[in-house]
Design a protein around this motif. Structure first.
Motif, PDB file in Angstrom:
ATOM      1  N   THR A  81       0.854  -1.174   0.000  1.00 22.96           N
ATOM      2  CA  THR A  81       0.000   0.000   0.000  1.00 22.96           C
ATOM      3  C   THR A  81       0.895   1.231   0.000  1.00 22.96           C
ATOM      4  O   THR A  81       1.787   1.353   0.828  1.00 22.96           O
ATOM      5  N   LEU A  82       0.646   2.128  -0.930  1.00 20.43           N
ATOM      6  CA  LEU A  82       1.419   3.356  -1.037  1.00 20.43           C
ATOM      7  C   LEU A  82       0.490   4.538  -0.796  1.00 20.43           C
ATOM      8  O   LEU A  82      -0.545   4.662  -1.452  1.00 20.43           O
ATOM      9  N   GLN A 100      -9.585   7.474  -1.793  1.00 20.38           N
ATOM     10  CA  GLN A 100      -9.230   6.117  -2.198  1.00 20.38           C
ATOM     11  C   GLN A 100      -9.651   5.881  -3.635  1.00 20.38           C
ATOM     12  O   GLN A 100     -10.768   6.220  -4.020  1.00 20.38           O
ATOM     13  N   ASN A 101      -8.738   5.319  -4.401  1.00 21.81           N
ATOM     14  CA  ASN A 101      -9.049   4.925  -5.772  1.00 21.81           C
ATOM     15  C   ASN A 101      -9.596   3.520  -5.774  1.00 21.81           C
ATOM     16  O   ASN A 101      -8.987   2.621  -5.209  1.00 21.81           O
TER      17      ASN A 101
END
Length: 57
Positions: free
Chosen positions: A11-12, A55-56
């Protein structure tokens, strides 16, 4: 030996400072860890909690 490649997912998180608008990243971190504390801007030192999380999907 396997002929397949191995892929690791992390997770970035991209963070923009609310004071100087400087940008930095956090990697291999989960949502609870980033929302349970305050962060220091790596550019100006401003300390604050994260506000909106975009969030995408």
């Amino acid at each position: 030996m396997s002929q397949h490649h191995t892929a690791y997912v992390e997770t970035l998180v991209h963070v923009n400072c609310g004071n100087c608008d400087g940008y930095w990243g956090l990697s291999d971190i989960d949502v609870e860890t980033i929302t349970d504390r305050e962060w220091f801007c790596t550019h100006c030192g401003h300390e604050a909690a994260l506000g909106e999380l975009v969030q995408n999907d």
